[in-house]
Design a protein around this motif. Structure first.
Motif, PDB file in Angstrom:
ATOM      1  N   GLU A 224      -2.962   0.236  -3.867  1.00 24.93           N
ATOM      2  CA  GLU A 224      -1.938  -0.937  -3.924  1.00 24.93           C
ATOM      3  C   GLU A 224      -1.064  -0.483  -4.971  1.00 24.93           C
ATOM      4  OE1 GLU A 224      -2.257  -3.201  -1.488  1.00 24.93           O
ATOM      5  OE2 GLU A 224      -1.010  -4.767  -2.280  1.00 24.93           O
TER       6      GLU A 224
ATOM      7  N   VAL B  96       8.326   0.488   5.801  1.00 26.71           N
ATOM      8  CA  VAL B  96       8.708   1.137   4.529  1.00 26.71           C
ATOM      9  C   VAL B  96       9.689   0.502   3.710  1.00 26.71           C
ATOM     10  CG1 VAL B  96       9.022   3.330   3.079  1.00 26.71           C
ATOM     11  CG2 VAL B  96       7.646   3.376   5.136  1.00 26.71           C
TER      12      VAL B  96
ATOM     13  N   GLU C 138       0.801   0.055   7.579  1.00 24.34           N
ATOM     14  CA  GLU C 138       0.184  -0.729   6.884  1.00 24.34           C
ATOM     15  C   GLU C 138       0.774  -0.541   5.303  1.00 24.34           C
ATOM     16  OE1 GLU C 138      -3.897  -0.314   5.680  1.00 24.34           O
ATOM     17  OE2 GLU C 138      -3.996   1.125   7.492  1.00 24.34           O
ATOM     18  N   TYR C 139       1.489   0.597   5.557  1.00 25.09           N
ATOM     19  CA  TYR C 139       2.258   0.850   4.032  1.00 25.09           C
ATOM     20  C   TYR C 139       3.662   0.733   4.038  1.00 25.09           C
ATOM     21  CZ  TYR C 139      -1.910   4.040   5.224  1.00 25.09           C
ATOM     22  OH  TYR C 139      -3.309   4.315   5.746  1.00 25.09           O
ATOM     23  N   ARG C 140       3.917   0.352   2.566  1.00 23.10           N
ATOM     24  CA  ARG C 140       5.338  -0.257   2.339  1.00 23.10           C
ATOM     25  C   ARG C 140       6.123   0.746   1.556  1.00 23.10           C
ATOM     26  NH1 ARG C 140       6.190  -6.028   0.446  1.00 23.10           N
ATOM     27  NH2 ARG C 140       8.019  -6.052   1.950  1.00 23.10           N
TER      28      ARG C 140
ATOM     29  N   THR D 143      -3.208   7.572  -1.100  1.00 23.64           N
ATOM     30  CA  THR D 143      -2.996   6.870   0.081  1.00 23.64           C
ATOM     31  C   THR D 143      -3.895   5.891   0.146  1.00 23.64           C
ATOM     32  OG1 THR D 143      -1.940   8.874   1.361  1.00 23.64           O
ATOM     33  CG2 THR D 143      -2.919   6.988   2.469  1.00 23.64           C
ATOM     34  N   GLY D 144      -3.509   4.528   0.278  1.00 23.20           N
ATOM     35  CA  GLY D 144      -4.151   3.270   0.169  1.00 23.20           C
ATOM     36  C   GLY D 144      -4.040   2.511  -0.966  1.00 23.20           C
TER      37      GLY D 144
ATOM     38  N   GLY E  74      -1.358  11.685   4.472  1.00 19.75           N
ATOM     39  CA  GLY E  74      -2.041  10.965   3.647  1.00 19.75           C
ATOM     40  C   GLY E  74      -2.853  11.320   2.549  1.00 19.75           C
TER      41      GLY E  74
ATOM     42  N   LYS F 144       0.771  -1.141  -0.073  1.00 19.65           N
ATOM     43  CA  LYS F 144       0.019  -0.120   0.000  1.00 19.65           C
ATOM     44  C   LYS F 144       0.795   1.252   0.119  1.00 19.65           C
ATOM     45  CE  LYS F 144      -4.423  -1.301   2.069  1.00 19.65           C
ATOM     46  NZ  LYS F 144      -5.178  -1.405   3.295  1.00 19.65           N
ATOM     47  N   ALA F 145       0.484   2.338  -0.637  1.00 17.16           N
ATOM     48  CA  ALA F 145       1.175   3.483  -0.942  1.00 17.16           C
ATOM     49  C   ALA F 145       0.482   4.510   0.104  1.00 17.16           C
ATOM     50  CB  ALA F 145       1.068   4.184  -2.183  1.00 17.16           C
ATOM     51  N   TYR F 146       1.618   5.305   0.700  1.00 13.01           N
ATOM     52  CA  TYR F 146       1.262   6.482   1.843  1.00 13.01           C
ATOM     53  C   TYR F 146       1.682   7.763   0.995  1.00 13.01           C
ATOM     54  CZ  TYR F 146       0.544   9.064   5.911  1.00 13.01           C
ATOM     55  OH  TYR F 146       0.117   9.950   6.987  1.00 13.01           O
TER      56      TYR F 146
END
Lengths: 431, 186
Positions: B139, B99, B71-73, B136-137, B54, B8-10
């Protein structure tokens, strides 16, 4: 094609005849500096990576100034100083300036100058972004992180990309209502916080060479606020005089060739500039003081590596003399040497220290203090929705403590004038 | 080195400075103590102003509650990511929070060096502004071999700049591994 002063120093450090912007070079380091925030993790990485055989490449060239979180009850912060103390003892580091002793200095960037580590032609790396301050002495100085510092600690070498150079020339005579802080805030507004990323910022012109060494350090200190790799000013007689009062180490004076290549050149006529502020929340959010005059304040702050030198207090004292500050005003001499000078230097027969005390200022102990917020009990820390005007170098969200606070950056003249009114004030009202 | 990073992206704005990434008051914790260093993950990005945390809407905390991992990588940033202080605690905190890579238009020098030399995460430069097209959120997936990022949520692919001269250090996992492999240190 000739070379800039920065290219010449890097070429010497790399053992090369010539280097060009953009190339990665490995070079030798003359001085490595660290402090209490980044020293312990640097030492940790050095031990982890070099293991049992870990050796300091050259103890004479490694300097440790605890300065960030010193006068605090925070046990984790105190533990960091304890780690440095133990390390210095175990490895017999002479250049360790311990808290609670006569040797304690305060803010590393000024201490490097005062203790004679800043010498023209040298290459200095430090675990602090404001290491660029030392470039005021015609040397290459830049900040690195803990891993790079640990690598240098073990090898004396590091890689760097040779920067392109930007040249900033200030012509004319600086009017009495302007200081070096106004000049660098002017530049920041022009080129923004990433205008010099991976670049060298070279300062030139008669107005620059008229500045004292203290004021030159204000210019180079904030090169990093434009993203600069280094700030640099050619050494002159003033530089040599300052250095020779402190060390007999050999120096080498470099200067840019006439046909050196610059990515960009900027020229200023200082007689046309005005007192400047950087408004919340970025050092490049420039305005002239006049446009924000009257903004109500809750705190004033004079301190830090960029704004807590003797010259900063010499600017502030005549304005504060005989007046009373209208909002809590914090005075933090950057180094213990500056703290002593505040007791010795006088204005109209009264010591600077007394002038600040008589006006109701609170005088703190030498350290970084609230410039970067720090632990809850840090002297002068921004609380809640404080609106602060400060001689420090950064006003990003939360930088001086509270995330809700707003910080204006300005010269010591502007901060002093604002302190005695309780709102932002153009120093020309008092000069 | 993995060939793909998915997660997931932030999304953040421009000039995310190191005080926003890890506020200075938290720099007192040990980075080597496994348990204590989780504090860095917990406080990662805790000083980003709420309305900018975000994007595009803001108001999304990077770390939920008492957690120390996000929850974001992948972080999508704007220009001048990581400006400000030299604190290596900044990329460390992001790595601790989980991250793996950042994709931003540009980086401040010291943050970029720290990310690469410390082997904490991969700082990719985008070839275009991405923090207004990835939310944000979303994939997303970074293809390390082809230097691209794909928004799996809408299928759009964007080119990234090559890592260039720092690639060998990134591949080695940091400057020490690189120097050992090339015989500079033993």
């Amino acid at each position: 094609m000739g070379m800039t002063i920065t290219e010449k120093i890097l070429a010497k450090a790399a053992g090369r005849e010539k280097v060009s912007p953009g190339e990665n070079i490995w070079m030798n380091v003359d001085v490595l500096m660290t402090h209490d925030v980044c020293g312990p993790p640097t030492i940790g990485i050095w031990k982890r990576e070099f293991g049992e055989s870990a050796k300091i490449w050259d103890k004479e060239k490694f300097v440790i100034f605890p300065d960030h979180y010193i006068f605090t009850q925070n046990s984790h912060a105190n533990r960091n100083v304890e780690i440095l103390r133990e390390f210095a003892k175990e490895y017999q580091i002479d250049n360790y300036y311990d808290v609670g002793t006569e040797r304690y200095k305060g803010v590393c960037h000024l201490a490097l100058a005062e203790e004679g580590y800043n010498v023209p032609g040298r290459v200095l790396f430090g675990t602090d972004s404001h290491t660029c301050t030392s470039g005021a002495f015609g040397m290459f100085a830049t900040g690195v992180g803990n891993t790079d510092a640990a690598f240098i600690l073990g090898t004396g070498r590091i890689w760097e990309k040779v920067p392109e150079s930007l040249k900033f020339t200030f012509n004319g005579t600086l009017p009495p209502y302007l200081t070096a802080k106004d000049l660098i805030l002017q530049i920041l507004g022009d080129i923004t916080t990433d205008g010099a990323t991976y670049r060298a910022m070279e300062f030139d012109g008669e107005a620059v060479f008229d500045l004292s060494m203290n004021e030159r350090m204000t210019l180079t200190n904030m090169a990093i606020e434009a993203g600069g790799m280094n700030g640099i000013i050619k050494a002159d007689q003033k530089t040599i005089d300052y250095v020779r009062e402190r060390t007999q180490s050999p120096y080498e004076i470099f200067e840019s060739d006439n046909d050196a290549e610059y990515l960009n050149k900027y020229e200023y006529d200082v007689s046309k500039l005005e007192p400047i502020v950087a408004k919340p929340h970025s050092p490049d959010n420039r305005d002239i003081v006049r446009n924000v005059a009257g903004t109500k304040l809750t705190k004033c702050y004079i301190g830090s590596c960029t704004g807590g030198k003797l010259s900063d207090f010499q600017f502030a004292a005549p304005i504060i003399f005989g007046a009373e500050v209208k909002v809590p005003t914090f005075v933090v001499p950057a180094s213990t040497e500056v703290a002593k000078q505040l007791e010795i230097e006088t204005y109209k027969g009264i010591s600077l220290k007394e002038i600040f005390e008589n006006a109701g200022c609170m005088i703190g102990q030498s350290s970084c203090a609230a410039c970067l917020g720090g632990p809850d009990d840090t002297f002068g820390r921004a609380q809640d929705k404080d609106i602060v005007i400060s001689t420090t170098n950064r006003n990003f969200p939360g930088r001086m403590g509270s995330k809700q606070s707003e910080v204006y950056l300005a010269s010591p003249l502007t901060v002093a004038a604002s302190a005695i009114n309780g709102f932002i004030t153009d120093p020309r009202d008092y000069i | 080195m993995e060939s793909r990073i998915t997660g997931k992206a932030y999304v953040l704005g421009n000039n995310i400075d190191t005080d926003q990434i890890i506020p200075a008051e938290h720099l007192v914790y040990s980075l080597s103590d496994e348990e204590e260093s989780k504090k860095y993950g917990h406080f990662a990005l805790s000083s980003v102003p709420v309305n900018e945390a975000g994007l595009p809407n803001g108001g999304i905390p990077f770390i939920e509650g008492e957690n120390w991992q996000a929850e974001y990588r992948i972080i999508i940033g704007g220009s001048n990511f990581g400006c400000g202080s030299s604190r290596e605690h900044a990329p460390f905190a992001l790595q601790k929070a989980g991250v793996k890579a950042i994709v931003a238009e540009s980086y401040a020098r010291i943050f970029y060096r720290n990310s690469v030399d410390g082997g904490f995460l991969i700082p990719y430069e985008s070839t275009q502004k991405l923090n207004n097209v990835i939310k944000t959120g979303d994939e997303v997936e970074i293809d390390l071999e082809n230097n691209s990022i794909t928004n799996l949520t809408d299928g759009k692919e964007y080119q990234l700049k090559e890592l260039g001269e720092v690639l060998p250090i990134v591949e080695a996992g940091g400057v020490f591994n690189y120097a050992r492999a090339s015989g500079m240190i033993s």
